[in-house]
Structure formats: structure tokens, C-alpha cells
Design a protein around this motif. Structure first.
Motif, PDB file in Angstrom:
ATOM      1  N   ALA A  43       7.700  96.005  -9.821  1.00  0.00           N
ATOM      2  CA  ALA A  43       7.464  95.478  -8.471  1.00  0.00           C
ATOM      3  C   ALA A  43       6.536  94.267  -8.462  1.00  0.00           C
ATOM      4  O   ALA A  43       6.349  93.633  -7.419  1.00  0.00           O
ATOM      5  N   GLY A  44       5.937  93.958  -9.606  1.00  0.00           N
ATOM      6  CA  GLY A  44       5.012  92.829  -9.659  1.00  0.00           C
ATOM      7  C   GLY A  44       3.683  93.121  -8.991  1.00  0.00           C
ATOM      8  O   GLY A  44       3.014  92.204  -8.494  1.00  0.00           O
TER       9      GLY A  44
ATOM     10  N   CYS B  45       7.331  89.136 -14.769  1.00  0.00           N
ATOM     11  CA  CYS B  45       7.218  87.700 -15.028  1.00  0.00           C
ATOM     12  C   CYS B  45       7.216  86.974 -13.682  1.00  0.00           C
ATOM     13  O   CYS B  45       8.189  87.037 -12.937  1.00  0.00           O
ATOM     14  N   THR B  46       6.125  86.288 -13.366  1.00  0.00           N
ATOM     15  CA  THR B  46       6.016  85.653 -12.046  1.00  0.00           C
ATOM     16  C   THR B  46       6.764  84.324 -11.957  1.00  0.00           C
ATOM     17  O   THR B  46       6.961  83.800 -10.867  1.00  0.00           O
TER      18      THR B  46
ATOM     19  N   PHE C 235      -3.797  86.272 -25.374  1.00  0.00           N
ATOM     20  CA  PHE C 235      -2.929  85.620 -24.395  1.00  0.00           C
ATOM     21  C   PHE C 235      -1.477  85.570 -24.867  1.00  0.00           C
ATOM     22  O   PHE C 235      -0.555  85.691 -24.057  1.00  0.00           O
ATOM     23  N   VAL C 236      -1.252  85.407 -26.160  1.00  0.00           N
ATOM     24  CA  VAL C 236       0.107  85.476 -26.683  1.00  0.00           C
ATOM     25  C   VAL C 236       0.714  86.839 -26.357  1.00  0.00           C
ATOM     26  O   VAL C 236       1.862  86.942 -25.906  1.00  0.00           O
ATOM     27  N   ASP C 237      -0.076  87.887 -26.570  1.00  0.00           N
ATOM     28  CA  ASP C 237       0.398  89.245 -26.294  1.00  0.00           C
ATOM     29  C   ASP C 237       0.691  89.447 -24.811  1.00  0.00           C
ATOM     30  O   ASP C 237       1.741  89.997 -24.440  1.00  0.00           O
ATOM     31  N   MET C 238      -0.215  88.982 -23.938  1.00  0.00           N
ATOM     32  CA  MET C 238      -0.033  89.189 -22.498  1.00  0.00           C
ATOM     33  C   MET C 238       1.186  88.412 -21.976  1.00  0.00           C
ATOM     34  O   MET C 238       1.963  88.931 -21.164  1.00  0.00           O
ATOM     35  N   PHE C 239       1.348  87.182 -22.416  1.00  0.00           N
ATOM     36  CA  PHE C 239       2.513  86.403 -21.988  1.00  0.00           C
ATOM     37  C   PHE C 239       3.809  87.017 -22.514  1.00  0.00           C
ATOM     38  O   PHE C 239       4.819  87.068 -21.804  1.00  0.00           O
TER      39      PHE C 239
ATOM     40  N   GLU D 169      -1.344  84.101 -10.359  1.00  0.00           N
ATOM     41  CA  GLU D 169      -0.773  85.376  -9.922  1.00  0.00           C
ATOM     42  C   GLU D 169      -0.446  86.259 -11.119  1.00  0.00           C
ATOM     43  O   GLU D 169      -0.620  87.483 -11.069  1.00  0.00           O
ATOM     44  N   GLN D 170       0.020  85.639 -12.201  1.00  0.00           N
ATOM     45  CA  GLN D 170       0.327  86.412 -13.406  1.00  0.00           C
ATOM     46  C   GLN D 170      -0.922  87.104 -13.929  1.00  0.00           C
ATOM     47  O   GLN D 170      -0.888  88.282 -14.300  1.00  0.00           O
ATOM     48  N   MET D 171      -2.038  86.397 -13.938  1.00  0.00           N
ATOM     49  CA  MET D 171      -3.273  87.001 -14.426  1.00  0.00           C
ATOM     50  C   MET D 171      -3.753  88.101 -13.490  1.00  0.00           C
ATOM     51  O   MET D 171      -4.331  89.101 -13.943  1.00  0.00           O
ATOM     52  N   ARG D 172      -3.530  87.940 -12.189  1.00  0.00           N
ATOM     53  CA  ARG D 172      -3.884  89.013 -11.250  1.00  0.00           C
ATOM     54  C   ARG D 172      -3.052  90.264 -11.523  1.00  0.00           C
ATOM     55  O   ARG D 172      -3.559  91.388 -11.448  1.00  0.00           O
TER      56      ARG D 172
END
Length: 380
Positions: free
Chosen positions: A43-44, A95-96, A116-120, A230-233
Motif C-alpha cells: 500500500a506504500g 517503489c514510489t 542505501f543500495v540495500d534500501m533502494f 516519500e521513499q525515505m518516509r
């Protein structure tokens, strides 16, 4: 009322049974929170929702009071359980911006770059890593990039940015350096497209970004990187937006002075050479925590802390002011002027105001945890 050894053994078995039931309940809860994490991903929704957490704790505290159980105990347990549950929700993320064809992390093989590589990657983006041996292929690596993140050591940041003059115009250029004014100016000069400065206020040892602060220093075309914020949130991060100069001014107090003081204290300990284990054994929880924070510094990369302390333009001024203040306080001790010491103590207390009382309350929780850890160590 006396209790016989047999009765004591029965009570202990009953406690063991209750503890076993608690473990089973925690396992069930973890299964549910994992499903919650999966739903949030689809749902993001952000992993961390402060209002939901506050509501849950409030209800359980009220329930504890009704059942004559310490609400403080219940809150402590719940916060520890929720911290663990955030990890069970640390799965894949929505994925936003699916239109982003590729994200490039320069220095993505480094400690913080890997985070950050992992989170993306968890968020469904194609992520390429560029290291020092990859620069001959940089043009091909940067082609079609929608976001380039500079994640190199502070001393290499500006020279690395200066090489980024041929990025796609619509590409977002960002950095994750702990200083912001100079890197932001360098990015604005090197790239004509969207630019943003980021400072993750955490180290590479974090297990997730839930409740972690990321500082945002806007550069150019902020509307183009709203999806990144928004992605980081969604990852659970708390975003703090400030001007680059305000950020760097604050970091002198938050990072430079704290790390420098720890360095000097650790250096003095090493020179005086007391029995370290004896110091630890004689210390109460609060002193053990303070000693741990000093020791923690020396378990990490010295080059990182040298860059933080030496590369902030105001470091020398603030540290010199601190040295003067230290000398003034030392003079009070030399003169035996307790009255002036107490007077200044009250004055500083007034400056801290209610925050000092908040610190007193919050530190008690840390001290209880430190005391628990000492008990565990003693049993070993």
C-alpha cells in the motif's frame, strides 16, 4: 508465611511456564507484524506511524493500571517489542517512482553506501554501484540514471562531484556527506538538474531506517525529488529539512564537539593507563554508559572522525571557545570557588530549562537497560 523448598520449586516451574507462554505470544505477534509489513509495502504506507504507536502504548498503559501492573513496565516492554516488530516489517517496500530506470550509488560498496543500495533494491529499483576502478566506464554507468547518490568519504566528496558534469539533465544528484554547504555548492555547480543534500544521522550498523533521522538540504528543483523524500518516509525515516549553513552550524555541536571530547577523554585514559576493567566494575550504570560512548568511538574508522572534526569550517573556533571555557572552570577548582561553580551550574540549568528534566526521565530508561546488561555479564 514460610515457603518450603518444594513449594518454591513449584512456583519456579509456574514462572517458567508463564515465560514460555510469553515467548509463544511473541512468536505469534511477530507473525502478525510480518503480515502488517507486507501490507504496508503493497500500500506504500510508512513502517513507522507515530500516532499508531502512541495510541497503542496509551491503551496498554491504561489496561496495566486497571490490572495493578506497573504502566512503566508495560510501556518499556512494549517499546522493546515494537522495536523488534519494526525489524520483522523490514521487508520489501513500495517503489514510489517506478519511472526511474536506474539509481547509481557512487561508493555503494562502502559501509553506509551499502545501506542505501540495500534500501533502494528492496524498493524495486535497479541499482548500480560505481567504485574507483569503475570510472573508465562511468559514462555508460550513468546513462539513463534517474538518481545519482555520492556516498564517498568526506575528503573525496567534492572532487568526486566535480567529475559529474555529464549526467542526464533530468537526473537527481544527491550526496550523503555529514557536511552540507560545500558539497551542495559543488553539486549545484557540476550539475544543472535537480540537486539535494542528504545527511543520514546514523551509522552503517543500523538494522533499518525506522525512526532514523535524515537531514534534507534543498538545492534545486525540489519538486523533482519529492518521490525520494516519500521513499525515505516509507522506509520509516524521519526527515528534517534545514538550510545547509544551519545544518553545518548545528553539526559542530552535535558531532564535532562530542567526538572531539570523547577523543580527548579516551586519549587521557590511554595516557594515564588505569585498569579499564576495574573502572567498569566500579562504575554505576550511568558511568558505564558514558565510558561506553567513549570506547565506542575507538572501535570505528578513525579517518571518518578525523574528517568530521577537521573539515567543518567552524570546528577550530568552537573547540577553542570550549577550551577557554574548560580552563575557566578549571580555575574555579584551583581557587576552590564552589560558590561560583554552583552559581554557573544554576545558570546553565536555566538555559536547558525543562529539557534537563526530560533528559533525567529518559536517561533512567537507558540506565535500567545498562543495569540489565551488567547482570547478564555477571552471570557469564
Amino acid at each position: 508465611m514460610s515457603i518450603s523448598p518444594d513449594e518454591l520449586n513449584k512456583l519456579r516451574k509456574e514462572i517458567d511456564q508463564i515465560d514460555s507462554e510469553l515467548v509463544n505470544l511473541l512468536a505469534r505477534r511477530a507473525q502478525v507484524t510480518t503480515k502488517v509489513g507486507q501490507y504496508k509495502s503493497q500500500a506504500g504506507l510508512p513502517i513507522y506511524v507515530p500516532e499508531r504507536e502512541a495510541e497503542l502504548i496509551s491503551k496498554r498503559r491504561a489496561q496495566a493500571e486497571e490490572q495493578k501492573v506497573s504502566p512503566v513496565l508495560v510501556e518499556d516492554l512494549l517499546r522493546r517489542i515494537m522495536r523488534e516488530s519494526y525489524q520483522t516489517q523490514h521487508v520489501d517496500y513500495l517503489c514510489t517512482n517506478p519511472a526511474i530506470k536506474k539509481i547509481v550509488v557512487i561508493g555503494g560498496a562502502g559501509a553506509l553506501g551499502r545501506v542505501f543500495v540495500d534500501m533502494f533494491t528492496r524498493s524495486g529499483y535497479q541499482v548500480d554501484v560505481l567504485e574507483k576502478d569503475d570510472w573508465p566506464d562511468a559514462e555508460q554507468i550513468f546513462s539513463n540514471a534517474g538518481l545519482v547518490v555520492v556516498a564517498v568519504p568526506i575528503k573525496l566528496t567534492e572532487t568526486t562531484i566535480e567529475q559529474l558534469t555529464a549526467l542526464p539533465t533530468e537526473c537527481i544528484l544527491a550526496d550523503i556527506t555529514s557536511t552540507k554547504e560545500k558539497p551542495l555548492l559543488a553539486m549545484m555547480k557540476a550539475h544543472k538538474g535537480p540537486v539535494v543534500g542528504l545527511h543520514p544521522m546514523f551509522g552503517p550498523d543500523v538494522s533499518s531506517l525506522v525512526k532514523q533521522v535524515v537531514v534534507i538540504c534543498h538545492g534545486r528543483q525540489a519538486e523533482d525529488y519529492q518521490w525520494l523524500m516519500e521513499q525515505m518516509r516509507i522506509w520509516g525515516a524521519i526527515l528534517q529539512e534545514v538550510e545547509a549553513k544551519e545544518h553545518d552550524d548545528a553539526m559542530v555541536f552535535i558531532q564535532v564537539m562530542r567526538h572531539f571530547c570523547s577523543f580527548v577523554f579516551g586519549s587521557h585514559l590511554a595516557s594515564a593507563n588505569p585498569d579499564l576493567q576495574r573502572l567498569v566494575s566500579l562504575s554505576s550504570p550511568i558511568y558505564r554508559l558514558e565510558l561506553s560512548m567513549v570506547g565506542r568511538l575507538f572501535a570505528q574508522n578513525p579517518a571518518l572522525y578525523a574528517d568530521i572534526i577537521f573539515d567543518n569550517r567552524d570546528s577550530l573556533v568552537r573547540l577553542t571557545e570550549f577550551s577557554d571555557k574548560f580552563t575557566q572552570a578549571l580555575n574555579l577548582v584551583e581557587k576552590g570557588d564552589k560558590g561560583e561553580f554552583i552559581k554557573q551550574f544554576f545558570k546553565v540549568g536555566e538555559w536547558f530549562g525543562d529539557y534537563s528534566k526530560q533528559c533525567l526521565t529518559s536517561s533512567k530508561k537507558l540506565l535500567l537497560k545498562a543495569d540489565d546488561d551488567r547482570s547478564i555479564t555477571a552471570k557469564k
